[in-house]
Design an enzyme around this catalytic site. Structure first.
Site, PDB file in Angstrom:
ATOM      1  N   ASP A  86      84.358  28.287  35.432  1.00 37.76           N
ATOM      2  CA  ASP A  86      85.551  28.508  36.259  1.00 37.76           C
ATOM      3  C   ASP A  86      86.840  28.311  35.449  1.00 37.76           C
ATOM      4  O   ASP A  86      86.824  27.705  34.360  1.00 37.76           O
ATOM      5  CB  ASP A  86      85.499  27.515  37.439  1.00 37.76           C
ATOM      6  CG  ASP A  86      86.232  28.020  38.678  1.00 37.76           C
ATOM      7  OD1 ASP A  86      86.992  28.994  38.576  1.00 37.76           O
ATOM      8  OD2 ASP A  86      86.047  27.404  39.752  1.00 37.76           O
TER       9      ASP A  86
ATOM     10  N   ASP B  58      87.188  34.604  45.890  1.00 38.58           N
ATOM     11  CA  ASP B  58      86.859  33.496  46.785  1.00 38.58           C
ATOM     12  C   ASP B  58      86.814  33.963  48.233  1.00 38.58           C
ATOM     13  O   ASP B  58      86.424  33.200  49.121  1.00 38.58           O
ATOM     14  CB  ASP B  58      87.909  32.383  46.647  1.00 38.58           C
ATOM     15  CG  ASP B  58      87.563  31.443  45.500  1.00 38.58           C
ATOM     16  OD1 ASP B  58      86.397  31.429  45.076  1.00 38.58           O
ATOM     17  OD2 ASP B  58      88.465  30.736  45.034  1.00 38.58           O
TER      18      ASP B  58
END
Ligand code: DGJ
Length: 723
Positions: free
Chosen positions: A475, A545
């Protein structure tokens, strides 16, 4: 085919898909033609040469540089736009007059040592041309590489200082191409803009007589824009019309620029962003700009995407996973956020196993004392409050249940509240005397520094060797600020962003090649670094997301312009959706997620019995179709950016998977039809109910889109070719 005429005034690059004709006049490299292939079967290249007498300024006419289709424009001598290549010299000016020196056909495609790139394979070889240009006064040499590979034109530029004094590169485009606008029509531009939670939204606009800039200055390819631009006939559709596209194989700040000047020539270019990148080139030094991919299609946007998808599936990266079926995963992020224990994770593992999931991913919060996003990045040792027995026992228990185990990292970051920061406060990007700007309460490590790179390589190798971890989610949750490394002297400060990317690529190369069996997925607060640079090291990226079914139709549709579905992570999440608050049916969430690397992002324990059964059925379905969604030809059929509907399909010689969806329900709905593509017109295709259609019927008469009378309904249909 690459052909250079005897006089060295014309160079032709041709394949079935396009021709690209360069000319040299007064030492200037011009682009005479870019478009549909001029090489018919058996044609003599000498004959094609006849059509291209250079007449940009016939003898007697004044030398009007503004009129010319410069391949590499540079300001200061008659070009009044943005430069492709430019350097400031020791005299203090930045005139850069690159003149033709030579053109050479190379026997193999150059591999870029420290940058991600596409490569040739045994099955598909490239043809490569290198053109050398030089500014005799300053000694700046530019070597332009052009390779024809799998129907695309692959480009990069190497800049060398052959002079006696330092130069500062201010413009280092990887590709630049002038395209003459047709007299009769307008051209449009498309790009993929966005923001967190709504990445890669397709924007289409008139190219006009204007300068249009698609860029990121964020130190990441970004949520805001993607390193992609395309010029297309105003009337072009998914299926027809000419398209000229550029994509950069790079994960940092970039600029893609379209310039339409008074001469009705569009200059398209792509490369490092001149706002954020400068590079000092000492005598004898080289600088290699990232690779760019140019695609021409005269079969609309689907034609363009077919070339990108094939190229990125077959020629980008070395991961063992590129052609393997990707495991169905369950990620605990939206199920628990930071609030989990070992028991909770083991319980999720049981639930996941019951649904047929193959891989359990433990997301953020397993290390340091991280209970929220305010601490511990950099402290990559287990959080004993949450996992008292440590990481390895948990991993082994999950593996013991017949699941693979995956783990989240954010290796490029450092929290001010961390042991790492207390020990190495100067390891972050910062400028002395100024505040260190935080994003999500964190700072960024300075990956231009070798010791920082080695630190990341060290802990990643240690953890991945310590227990059976099969998957890594890498990430990156903020963008760069104060991007001027404290280790670089002032002449080199502006190199920090690119040096960071080179450092990142070194780390990724080391880590991914040391664990070839591990599946790596790149992520950046969702899809903030969805680019071919990251895909070179990690074959899949978390797309967004936002996994709301309605939003995801758009995000995945936009992403598919350039990137294959095998690159996209696509998950079912809970409702009300955590990003939009919207409630969509489980079946629709699942059918949208079938269009990428399928997973779940929820606690199955909260599902109703019906939704749980549906989730299980979806997991079963994905196992039946993932060979097709990963390797089949992808076609967009109906754009959610233009309508209340969305449709796409995956096809192979043997079968077709059709997906369609409707955002809002319509009263008195009279079924609209969807027209399939890329089928054998004479072939017979049978659906799951045994109904048969010819390919010609499916493509020309189409199928009625039937919906339940509700919002956000979707359908999938699997058709097998029976004859
Ligand atoms: C952003 C990612 O996109 C999410 O999936 C999750 O991993 C969080 N970061 C964790 O902090």
């Amino acid at each position: 085919m690459i052909y250079i005429n005897n006089e060295k005034t014309q160079i032709h690059l041709s394949c079935d898909n396009f021709s690209y004709v360069l000319g040299i006049q007064n030492g200037i490299l011009l682009n005479l033609y870019y478009g549909p292939s001029l090489m018919t079967e058996g044609a003599d290249p000498k004959a094609i040469e006849l059509g291209y007498h250079i007449d940009a300024y016939p003898s007697g006419a004044s030398f009007e540089l503004t009129r010319l289709p410069f391949e590499i424009p540079s300001t200061g001598s008659g070009w009044y736009g943005e430069s492709a290549i430019k350097a400031t010299n020791a005299q203090g000016d930045d005139l850069t007059q690159l003149k033709f020196v030579e053109a050479q056909i190379l026997s193999s495609m150059p591999e870029l040592a420290s940058l991600p790139h596409v490569h040739e394979t045994e099955e598909e070889k490239a043809e490569t041309l290198a053109i050398t240009l030089k500014d005799e006064l300053t000694g700046l040499k530019a070597t332009l590489y052009y390779s024809i590979l799998a129907g695309a034109l692959i480009r990069h530029t190497v800049l060398t200082n052959e002079g006696a004094a330092p130069l500062t590169l201010t413009h280092m485009a990887s590709a630049s191409t002038p395209i003459v606008l047709p007299m009769s029509s307008h051209m449009d531009l498309i790009h993929l803009k966005g923001a967190w939670g709504r990445e890669r939204q397709l924007v289409r606009t008139d190219a006009g007589q204007s300068i249009y800039r698609v860029e990121s200055q964020r130190g990441a390819s970004s949520h805001e824009e993607n390193p992609f631009i395309a010029l297309l006939d105003a009337g072009a559709t998914e299926d027809q019309g000419k398209v000229y596209a550029m994509n950069l194989i790079y994960s940092g700040s970039f600029a893609a620029v379209s310039q339409v000047k008074e001469n009705r020539i569009v200059h398209l270019s792509i490369g490092l962003n001149p706002e954020t990148h400068r590079w000092q080139l000492l005598p004898g030094e080289n600088f290699t700009a990232p690779q760019a991919v140019q695609v021409f299609s005269d079969q609309g946007l689907n034609g363009m995407s077919h070339i990108f998808h094939h190229l990125y599936r077959e020629h980008l990266g070395k991961s063992q996973w590129i052609h393997k079926e990707r495991p169905v995963l369950l990620n605990n992020w939206e199920a628990t956020y930071f609030n989990f224990t070992a028991d909770k994770i083991l319980h999720l593992a049981d639930e996941a196993k019951g649904l047929g999931v193959e891989l359990l991913v433990l997301d953020d919060g397993w290390f340091g004392h991280r209970n929220n996003d305010r601490s511990s990045l950099g402290d990559w040792y287990v959080n004993k409050d949450k996992l008292p027995e440590g990481l390895a026992p948990l991993v082994n228990q999950v593996v013991g249940k017949g699941l693979q185990f995956g783990l989240w990292f954010e290796p490029e970051m450092i929290s001010p509240d961390s042991d790492l920061y207390r020990a190495h406060a100067d390891w972050c990007l910062h400028v002395d005397g100024r505040a260190r700007t935080e994003g999500r309460h964190q700072l960024m490590l300075d990956l231009s520094r070798r010791e920082v790179q080695d630190y990341i390589i060290g802990f990643m190798k240690e953890i991945l060797s310590s227990c059976p971890i099969s998957y890594v989610k890498w990430d990156y949750n903020r963008n760069m600020t104060e991007a001027f490394s404290c280790m670089l002297p002032k002449e080199n400060k502006f190199e920090t962003q690119h040096r960071y990317m080179l450092g990142l690529y070194r780390v990724l190369e080391e880590v991914t090649s040391s664990f070839p069996e591990v599946l790596f997925e790149s992520c950046s607060g969702g899809g903030g670094r969805f680019d071919a640079g990251m895909l070179y090291y990690m074959p899949q990226t978390w797309t967004s997301d936002d996994s709301d079914a309605a939003e995801r139709m758009k995000i995945q549709y936009g992403t598919s312009l350039v990137y294959p579905s095998s690159a996209m992570g696509a998950h079912i999440s809970a409702v009300p959706n955590h990003q939009t608050g919207r409630v969509t049916p489980m079946k629709s969430r699942g059918e949208v997620a079938l269009g990428g690397n399928f997973g779940l992002e929820l606690d199955p324990g909260i599902l109703s019995p019906e939704d749980k059964e549906m989730a299980k059925a979806m997991v079963q379905k994905v196992k039946e179709v993932r060979h097709l969604t990963a390797n089949g030809v992808f076609d967009r059929l109906i754009s959610p950016f233009d309508s209340n509907f969305c449709a796409w399909q995956f096809s192979s010689e043997a079968e077709v998977l059709l997906f369609y969806g409707r955002t809002l329900s319509i009263p008195n709905y009279i079924p609209r039809r969807v027209y399939l593509r890329s089928l054998d017109p004479a072939g017979i295709y049978e659906d799951e109910n045994g109904t048969r259609y010819t390919g010609a019927v499916l493509m020309n008469a189409g199928l009625p889109m039937q919906f339940e009378q509700r919002d956000f309904d979707t359908k999938t249909m699997l058709l097998k070719k029976v004859q």
